[in-house]
Design a protein around this motif. Structure first.
Motif, PDB file in Angstrom:
ATOM      1  N   ASP A 174       0.828  -1.214   0.000  1.00 35.66           N
ATOM      2  CA  ASP A 174       0.000   0.000   0.000  1.00 35.66           C
ATOM      3  C   ASP A 174       0.856   1.255   0.000  1.00 35.66           C
ATOM      4  OD1 ASP A 174       0.903  -0.559   2.592  1.00 35.66           O
ATOM      5  OD2 ASP A 174      -0.962   0.049   3.575  1.00 35.66           O
ATOM      6  N   ALA A 175       1.926   1.250   0.775  1.00 37.37           N
ATOM      7  CA  ALA A 175       2.823   2.404   0.806  1.00 37.37           C
ATOM      8  C   ALA A 175       3.540   2.573  -0.530  1.00 37.37           C
ATOM      9  CB  ALA A 175       3.834   2.258   1.936  1.00 37.37           C
ATOM     10  N   ALA A 176       3.937   1.458  -1.139  1.00 37.98           N
ATOM     11  CA  ALA A 176       4.592   1.522  -2.446  1.00 37.98           C
ATOM     12  C   ALA A 176       3.658   2.114  -3.490  1.00 37.98           C
ATOM     13  CB  ALA A 176       5.058   0.133  -2.860  1.00 37.98           C
ATOM     14  N   LEU A 177       2.394   1.728  -3.445  1.00 41.49           N
ATOM     15  CA  LEU A 177       1.401   2.291  -4.360  1.00 41.49           C
ATOM     16  C   LEU A 177       1.229   3.780  -4.143  1.00 41.49           C
ATOM     17  CD1 LEU A 177      -1.374  -0.454  -4.382  1.00 41.49           C
ATOM     18  CD2 LEU A 177      -0.303   0.543  -6.412  1.00 41.49           C
ATOM     19  N   ALA A 178       1.107   4.174  -2.876  1.00 46.69           N
ATOM     20  CA  ALA A 178       0.893   5.591  -2.555  1.00 46.69           C
ATOM     21  C   ALA A 178       2.082   6.439  -2.981  1.00 46.69           C
ATOM     22  CB  ALA A 178       0.634   5.754  -1.056  1.00 46.69           C
ATOM     23  N   ALA A 179       3.292   5.895  -2.814  1.00 49.03           N
ATOM     24  CA  ALA A 179       4.503   6.652  -3.128  1.00 49.03           C
ATOM     25  C   ALA A 179       4.855   6.612  -4.604  1.00 49.03           C
ATOM     26  CB  ALA A 179       5.673   6.106  -2.311  1.00 49.03           C
ATOM     27  N   GLY A 180       4.320   5.639  -5.328  1.00 47.21           N
ATOM     28  CA  GLY A 180       4.734   5.446  -6.713  1.00 47.21           C
ATOM     29  C   GLY A 180       6.114   4.833  -6.810  1.00 47.21           C
ATOM     30  N   ALA A 181       6.468   3.979  -5.853  1.00 47.31           N
ATOM     31  CA  ALA A 181       7.794   3.364  -5.824  1.00 47.31           C
ATOM     32  C   ALA A 181       7.960   2.391  -6.994  1.00 47.31           C
ATOM     33  CB  ALA A 181       8.009   2.631  -4.503  1.00 47.31           C
ATOM     34  N   PRO A 182       9.176   2.274  -7.533  1.00 51.66           N
ATOM     35  CA  PRO A 182       9.412   1.369  -8.660  1.00 51.66           C
ATOM     36  C   PRO A 182       9.629  -0.080  -8.252  1.00 51.66           C
ATOM     37  CG  PRO A 182      11.431   2.505  -8.138  1.00 51.66           C
ATOM     38  CD  PRO A 182      10.377   3.072  -7.222  1.00 51.66           C
ATOM     39  N   GLY A 183       9.617  -0.355  -6.931  1.00 50.61           N
ATOM     40  CA  GLY A 183       9.842  -1.729  -6.497  1.00 50.61           C
ATOM     41  C   GLY A 183       9.368  -1.956  -5.080  1.00 50.61           C
ATOM     42  N   VAL A 184       9.090  -3.221  -4.758  1.00 49.89           N
ATOM     43  CA  VAL A 184       8.742  -3.627  -3.400  1.00 49.89           C
ATOM     44  C   VAL A 184       9.565  -4.861  -3.047  1.00 49.89           C
ATOM     45  CG1 VAL A 184       6.391  -2.721  -3.433  1.00 49.89           C
ATOM     46  CG2 VAL A 184       6.797  -5.062  -4.193  1.00 49.89           C
ATOM     47  N   GLN A 185       9.842  -5.004  -1.758  1.00 50.19           N
ATOM     48  CA  GLN A 185      10.533  -6.186  -1.252  1.00 50.19           C
ATOM     49  C   GLN A 185       9.584  -6.877  -0.276  1.00 50.19           C
ATOM     50  OE1 GLN A 185      13.614  -7.305  -2.142  1.00 50.19           O
ATOM     51  NE2 GLN A 185      13.335  -9.117  -0.855  1.00 50.19           N
ATOM     52  N   LEU A 186       9.230  -8.109  -0.569  1.00 53.30           N
ATOM     53  CA  LEU A 186       8.230  -8.828   0.206  1.00 53.30           C
ATOM     54  C   LEU A 186       8.879  -9.821   1.156  1.00 53.30           C
ATOM     55  CD1 LEU A 186       5.770  -9.612  -2.736  1.00 53.30           C
ATOM     56  CD2 LEU A 186       5.724  -7.639  -1.184  1.00 53.30           C
ATOM     57  N   GLY A 187       8.365  -9.865   2.397  1.00 53.23           N
ATOM     58  CA  GLY A 187       8.815 -10.829   3.390  1.00 53.23           C
ATOM     59  C   GLY A 187       7.742 -11.863   3.651  1.00 53.23           C
ATOM     60  N   TYR A 188       7.958 -12.688   4.684  1.00 52.25           N
ATOM     61  CA  TYR A 188       7.024 -13.797   4.920  1.00 52.25           C
ATOM     62  C   TYR A 188       5.680 -13.331   5.456  1.00 52.25           C
ATOM     63  CZ  TYR A 188       8.180 -13.521   9.922  1.00 52.25           C
ATOM     64  OH  TYR A 188       8.330 -13.097  11.211  1.00 52.25           O
ATOM     65  N   THR A 189       5.597 -12.097   5.993  1.00 49.86           N
ATOM     66  CA  THR A 189       4.312 -11.579   6.467  1.00 49.86           C
ATOM     67  C   THR A 189       3.627 -10.704   5.419  1.00 49.86           C
ATOM     68  OG1 THR A 189       5.336  -9.626   7.481  1.00 49.86           O
ATOM     69  CG2 THR A 189       5.126 -11.597   8.862  1.00 49.86           C
ATOM     70  N   SER A 190       4.264 -10.485   4.286  1.00 50.50           N
ATOM     71  CA  SER A 190       3.708  -9.621   3.247  1.00 50.50           C
ATOM     72  C   SER A 190       2.732 -10.395   2.375  1.00 50.50           C
ATOM     73  CB  SER A 190       4.832  -9.081   2.347  1.00 50.50           C
ATOM     74  OG  SER A 190       5.903  -8.571   3.082  1.00 50.50           O
ATOM     75  N   LEU A 191       2.009  -9.666   1.519  1.00 50.26           N
ATOM     76  CA  LEU A 191       1.330 -10.316   0.413  1.00 50.26           C
ATOM     77  C   LEU A 191       2.369 -11.062  -0.423  1.00 50.26           C
ATOM     78  CD1 LEU A 191      -0.981  -7.409  -0.825  1.00 50.26           C
ATOM     79  CD2 LEU A 191      -1.639  -9.329   0.629  1.00 50.26           C
ATOM     80  N   ASP A 192       1.970 -12.149  -1.079  1.00 48.93           N
ATOM     81  CA  ASP A 192       2.954 -12.824  -1.906  1.00 48.93           C
ATOM     82  C   ASP A 192       3.092 -12.103  -3.250  1.00 48.93           C
ATOM     83  OD1 ASP A 192       0.923 -13.709  -3.673  1.00 48.93           O
ATOM     84  OD2 ASP A 192       0.805 -15.684  -2.758  1.00 48.93           O
ATOM     85  N   ALA A 193       4.031 -12.569  -4.043  1.00 49.66           N
ATOM     86  CA  ALA A 193       4.328 -11.878  -5.308  1.00 49.66           C
ATOM     87  C   ALA A 193       3.131 -11.875  -6.246  1.00 49.66           C
ATOM     88  CB  ALA A 193       5.539 -12.522  -5.976  1.00 49.66           C
ATOM     89  N   ARG A 194       2.394 -12.974  -6.284  1.00 52.39           N
ATOM     90  CA  ARG A 194       1.241 -13.044  -7.189  1.00 52.39           C
ATOM     91  C   ARG A 194       0.161 -12.035  -6.783  1.00 52.39           C
ATOM     92  NH1 ARG A 194       0.798 -17.971  -6.960  1.00 52.39           N
ATOM     93  NH2 ARG A 194       1.765 -18.564  -8.932  1.00 52.39           N
ATOM     94  N   GLN A 195      -0.134 -11.970  -5.489  1.00 51.22           N
ATOM     95  CA  GLN A 195      -1.125 -11.010  -4.995  1.00 51.22           C
ATOM     96  C   GLN A 195      -0.658  -9.580  -5.248  1.00 51.22           C
ATOM     97  OE1 GLN A 195      -0.941 -12.568  -1.006  1.00 51.22           O
ATOM     98  NE2 GLN A 195      -3.023 -13.399  -1.126  1.00 51.22           N
ATOM     99  N   SER A 196       0.613  -9.329  -5.003  1.00 53.37           N
ATOM    100  CA  SER A 196       1.160  -7.980  -5.176  1.00 53.37           C
ATOM    101  C   SER A 196       1.128  -7.555  -6.623  1.00 53.37           C
ATOM    102  CB  SER A 196       2.590  -7.930  -4.635  1.00 53.37           C
ATOM    103  OG  SER A 196       2.629  -8.270  -3.262  1.00 53.37           O
ATOM    104  N   ARG A 197       1.407  -8.507  -7.526  1.00 51.28           N
ATOM    105  CA  ARG A 197       1.430  -8.184  -8.952  1.00 51.28           C
ATOM    106  C   ARG A 197       0.060  -7.717  -9.430  1.00 51.28           C
ATOM    107  NH1 ARG A 197       5.923  -7.286 -11.325  1.00 51.28           N
ATOM    108  NH2 ARG A 197       6.845  -9.324 -10.942  1.00 51.28           N
ATOM    109  N   ARG A 198      -0.996  -8.262  -8.852  1.00 51.55           N
ATOM    110  CA  ARG A 198      -2.353  -7.858  -9.247  1.00 51.55           C
ATOM    111  C   ARG A 198      -2.626  -6.402  -8.860  1.00 51.55           C
ATOM    112  NH1 ARG A 198      -4.227 -12.699  -6.384  1.00 51.55           N
ATOM    113  NH2 ARG A 198      -4.163 -14.494  -7.799  1.00 51.55           N
ATOM    114  N   LEU A 199      -1.993  -5.940  -7.804  1.00 53.83           N
ATOM    115  CA  LEU A 199      -2.266  -4.605  -7.275  1.00 53.83           C
ATOM    116  C   LEU A 199      -1.348  -3.529  -7.854  1.00 53.83           C
ATOM    117  CD1 LEU A 199      -2.654  -5.578  -3.504  1.00 53.83           C
ATOM    118  CD2 LEU A 199      -4.492  -5.026  -5.103  1.00 53.83           C
ATOM    119  N   LEU A 200      -0.125  -3.912  -8.184  1.00 52.55           N
ATOM    120  CA  LEU A 200       0.889  -2.936  -8.569  1.00 52.55           C
ATOM    121  C   LEU A 200       0.834  -2.629 -10.065  1.00 52.55           C
ATOM    122  CD1 LEU A 200       3.791  -4.464  -6.470  1.00 52.55           C
ATOM    123  CD2 LEU A 200       2.723  -2.226  -6.064  1.00 52.55           C
TER     124      LEU A 200
END
Length: 215
Positions: A72-98
């Protein structure tokens, strides 16, 4: 990342410094030598992370700034990348949002996790800790042999983390990994600007290091 660089230098915030201190450090550093700065500030909310991004982005015009864990913060900031950990959304879920083109990295600690990240659509993995690290007290490091095995088996670029120092880059990169991620050895170093130069020179000097067998 510069197209002329084979190996990436990722610098990760420590969670121990305020924004003003971090900005002050980076103002006096050769930030163009950094490929990615990770905002890894688990104690901060999405709004604060977006503010950190907005403040630091002008200080790193040649570097990408990724936000860790918080899509959510990456989306708000317009960041070009995110780093996901074990408590984050997984890559597939994140790809749908980003938005298209946002780079997704996954922090992994085993070959199974690396394979899952690749299957879920991550762009790279960050694997460690390779050497004993102050940020992981009491935990056995995974070592270069394990790193080489991950690099060999995982179809994604692998960034090594944990106890990274400039003098270790030759042996680290001989595993075939794509670069190194550094926390305290840069941002808590008494001379961070010099450390960035040392890491960049070590990463570039090993451009032609042949891969070694670690088994």
């Amino acid at each position: 990342m510069s197209s002329s660089r084979k190996h990436e230098l990722h610098v990760i915030t420590t969670g121990k410094q305020e924004l003003s201190e971090l900005a002050g450090i980076l103002t006096h550093c050769p930030t163009g030598l950094i490929d990615v700065l990770h905002l890894r500030e688990k104690q901060r909310g999405a709004r604060e992370l977006a503010q950190w991004y907005a403040t630091l982005a002008p200080l790193l015009p040649e570097s990408a700034i990724y936000i860790n864990d918080r899509v959510d913060a990456a989306l708000a900031a317009g960041a070009p990348g995110v780093q996901l950990g074990y408590t984050s959304l997984d890559a597939r879920q994140s790809r749908r949002l980003l938005p298209a083109g946002v780079r997704i990295g996954c922090s992994v600690h085993s070959l199974e996790e690396a394979e899952q990240a690749a299957e879920a659509g991550a762009d790279y993995v960050l694997y460690g800790h390779i050497f004993a690290s102050g940020s992981k007290p009491g935990l056995e490091p995974r070592g270069l042999e394990a790193l080489a095995a991950i690099v060999e088996a995982c179809p994604l670029p692998v960034i090594a983390i944990g106890g990274m120092e400039p003098e270790r880059m030759e042996s680290v990169l001989a595993t075939g990994c794509a670069g190194a991620a550094v926390l305290s050895s840069i941002l808590l170093h008494p001379r961070p600007a010099e450390q960035i130069v040392r890491f960049r020179e070590a990463l570039d000097r090993t451009h032609h290091i042949p891969r070694r067998r670690f088994q």
